[in-house]
Design an enzyme around this catalytic site. Structure first.
Site, PDB file in Angstrom:
ATOM      1  N   GLU A 214      11.133  41.182  55.900  1.00  0.00           N
ATOM      2  CA  GLU A 214      12.323  40.332  55.864  1.00  0.00           C
ATOM      3  C   GLU A 214      13.060  40.378  57.201  1.00  0.00           C
ATOM      4  O   GLU A 214      13.584  39.362  57.672  1.00  0.00           O
ATOM      5  CB  GLU A 214      13.251  40.770  54.728  1.00  0.00           C
ATOM      6  CG  GLU A 214      12.639  40.672  53.341  1.00  0.00           C
ATOM      7  CD  GLU A 214      12.231  39.256  52.982  1.00  0.00           C
ATOM      8  OE1 GLU A 214      12.858  38.306  53.486  1.00  0.00           O
ATOM      9  OE2 GLU A 214      11.279  39.087  52.199  1.00  0.00           O
TER      10      GLU A 214
ATOM     11  N   ASP B 195       4.935  39.193  58.724  1.00  0.00           N
ATOM     12  CA  ASP B 195       4.003  40.273  58.376  1.00  0.00           C
ATOM     13  C   ASP B 195       3.593  41.058  59.619  1.00  0.00           C
ATOM     14  O   ASP B 195       3.527  42.298  59.605  1.00  0.00           O
ATOM     15  CB  ASP B 195       2.753  39.700  57.698  1.00  0.00           C
ATOM     16  CG  ASP B 195       2.982  39.349  56.232  1.00  0.00           C
ATOM     17  OD1 ASP B 195       4.020  39.753  55.678  1.00  0.00           O
ATOM     18  OD2 ASP B 195       2.124  38.661  55.654  1.00  0.00           O
TER      19      ASP B 195
END
Length: 432
Positions: free
Chosen positions: A290, A375
């Site tokens: 995030e 990611d």
């Protein structure tokens, strides 16, 4: 603004364009949904080879059944929504509602009549969608063990949502309608500025005042998680106004984590279901993902794109609202004595989605690109292995299918399929 009625011939092309967009978007949605359900059903019997050692067959089959059940319900809902769209527009539903609201104009005044029209439409739309929401919550989600919402909580949530809509939505709607009538031909630019300011304000108001009306937010108390998270935030140069755990489990078994707020309202929120399911290193990896959205400026990019698209939308509405053919081609008689601003807003919001639907794959592609980048950031700041393990757990807990139809996924998926995300993480040297 007032309208002068055009000749019937000028409404034919807009009507045909709208009908074509509705039919094509409906058929494309139907085709994509049927592809997804067939593909998932065809791969239900066996866990994909890449997940054979980590995902139980029972979990894989539950995800398949859940995906197919949601697809079937979605197909019925699609048919219902399409019928409603045609009913509101070409079959005269909105025109009938507008004539009713006009009958109150002498008592309510021009602004009162327009707000009454908007309110009546919102209430009717909510009531017409209520059976679908009830079925989804208390039958479909219940069937697969996800629902934890009681009927009492469902009703209370609905009442709170209605009250907030009246308190916050009606004054803003009144401002937009006033600008449409008083700011001249460039009203749409002023309205867009108000829209941007309102959205920025809501980014502060929602986490501080509105979200707590629906859920409890308690400071994160797990010492091991707090230490890891604080170290990660310091490492990434990110400051927040607190780490909170939300009681998401009182409504659903699904888990999640998110950032919210702006400025002094910026905070990190974990669902209690996620805290219960993941270990501290996995929570750190999810949070690092995030954070990657912030550090790679994805949040800012999406906000700017949203504002740019809304500017284009207001400009288009500014042009269309002055064309009588816009109303007549969509089954509504504009008033010659009363302002048609609320009517223009509703028609625009009804007619635009069948056209904008066709850019969905572009937006999905952009979003998936951001997810890969987030990611990669998480792998650099935390553990890619822990991120992979967390993704697998969340995929299983949320009954996300491991075998989506490739075309469906390319069109709709805002996140890459699990197989692609895990493969990208593994390629970077972090296998699950």
């Amino acid at each position: 603004m007032h309208a002068v009625l055009p000749s019937p011939g000028t409404t034919l092309f807009p009507t045909l364009a709208f009908i074509a967009a509705v039919i094509l978007s409906f058929l494309l949605k139907l085709w994509l949904s049927s592809r997804q359900m067939r593909h998932v059903a065809a791969h239900r019997r066996a866990v994909p080879e890449a997940f054979a050692g980590t995902v139980p067959l029972s979990a894989h089959q539950k995800a398949a059944d859940y995906t197919i059940a949601r697809g079937r319900l979605g197909t019925l809902h699609l048919a219902w929504d399409t019928a409603l769209l045609i009913g509101w527009t070409l079959l005269g539903g909105l025109d009938l509602l507008n004539q009713w609201a006009l009958s109150w104009r002498d008592a309510l005044g021009g602004m009162g009549y327009q707000l009454a029209l908007l309110t009546a439409f919102a209430l009717l739309s909510g009531l017409l969608d209520l059976p679908w929401s009830l079925y989804s919550t208390f039958r479909l989600e219940e069937r697969f063990g996800f629902n934890r919402t009681t009927l009492k909580l469902f009703i209370v949530d609905g009442i709170k949502g209605l009250a907030i809509g009246l308190v916050l939505g009606l004054p803003f709607a009144a401002l937009i309608l006033w600008l449409m009538g008083a700011a001249g031909h460039q009203w749409w630019l002023w309205a867009w500025g108000a829209w941007v300011a309102y959205n920025l304000l809501m980014m502060v108001v929602i986490p501080l005042f509105i979200a707590p009306l629906f859920n409890k937010f308690e400071p994160l108390s797990d010492v091991a998680v707090v230490e890891r998270v604080n170290a990660l935030l310091q490492r990434c140069g990110f400051t927040s106004k607190g780490l909170f755990v939300m009681d998401g489990s009182k409504r659903s078994a699904h888990g999640n984590a998110y950032f919210t707020g702006l400025g002094a309202a910026k905070r990190v929120v974990f669902f209690d279901t996620l805290i219960a399911r993941l270990n501290p290193p996995e929570i750190e990896a999810v949070l690092a993902h995030e954070l990657g959205h912030f550090k790679r400026r994805h949040v800012l990019q999406r906000m700017l794109l949203s504002f740019a698209l809304s500017l284009a939308g207001f400009a288009l509405l500014g042009w269309l609202s002055g064309l009588p053919s816009f109303y007549l081609s969509l089954g509504v008689r504009p008033s010659l004595q009363a302002p048609n601003d609320a009517l223009a807003l509703l028609l625009f919001l009804l007619a635009l989605p069948p056209f904008t639907f066709f850019v969905t794959p572009l937006m999905s592609f952009w979003s998936r690109k951001h997810e890969f980048e987030a990611d990669a950031y998480a792998c650099a700041q935390a553990s890619g292995r822990d991120l992979s393990n967390a993704l697998l757990k969340l995929h299983e807990d949320n009954a996300g299918t491991l075998t989506p139809d490739p075309v469906f996924a390319r069109f709709y998926y805002s996140h890459p399929p699990a197989s692609e995300r895990l493969a990208a993480i593994a390629a970077a040297g972090h296998p699950a």
